[in-house]
Design an enzyme around this catalytic site. Sequence first.
Site, PDB file in Angstrom:
ATOM      1  CB  SER A   1     -16.749  13.176  -6.904  1.00 12.19           C
ATOM      2  OG  SER A   1     -17.938  12.420  -7.037  1.00 12.19           O
TER       3      SER A   1
ATOM      4  CE1 TYR B   1     -16.993  12.266  -1.243  1.00  9.27           C
ATOM      5  CE2 TYR B   1     -18.308  12.817  -3.175  1.00  9.27           C
ATOM      6  CZ  TYR B   1     -17.251  12.129  -2.598  1.00  9.27           C
ATOM      7  OH  TYR B   1     -16.461  11.317  -3.366  1.00  9.27           O
TER       8      TYR B   1
END
Length: 251
Positions: free
Chosen positions: A137, A150
């Site tokens: 990401s 995350y």
Amino acid sequence: MVKTAIVTGGAQGIGKGIVQRLRGDGWRVAVLDLDAEAVQEQQAEDPALQSMTVDVGNEDQVSAAFDRIRDWLDGAGLNLLVSNAGPANPVGGPIEDLSLQDWRRWQDGHLTGAFLMVRGAVPLLRQARGSIVLMSSTRALQSEPDCEAYAAAKGGLTAMAHALAISLGPDIRSNCILPGWIETGPWQKRATRQDPRHSDTDHAQHPVGRVGIPDDISALVAYLASDEASFITGQQFVVDGGMTRKMIYAE
């Protein structure tokens, strides 16, 4: 010869878009996903899929899945592993309130799951001189508040991709994709599916003029898995419509 792929987290979102692209290109695809309802819906839509409800962060479940996958391959090798599974919500609350259990949930879902899948797939990938795509990401490179778990998991995936390229080459290539803002509402299971609702400002944040869709990611996966990408390994590809290159000043 028909090519074969495993896509984790492939029943919804970006993963579902990847599965649709590969199937459209004639691939045989095995899908591993934690959401049983989404798996059943996708299997009904495309009965040719080899679909399994699996928690990729669970070693026993992954081992059982590979028993089925080897039967499915029937002695053939594996051309592609796409490790895309993991909790989608990037924000976990203030770090001082984050429980160890929640921290481990993010790491297991993304990073440990990728490790277990790669470990199981390597003999099959080596047999076919296949490739690996890990889904990271842009949050591995930049952050908003309260996304430490995350970001750490996604950052680990970017590092893992180049480490694998060195360890497994030349037989197996490994690359990493870092998606930005990808709208996945229409690619969810029926119970949670929704039409996109973005403002002009949302689109204007992107130099290309729009929010991304799973097709933007699946196109790169298809390329990285192709013979045309045979000289590409150990790389990370940001696919974000240029958003992370845009300087933003507070007004």
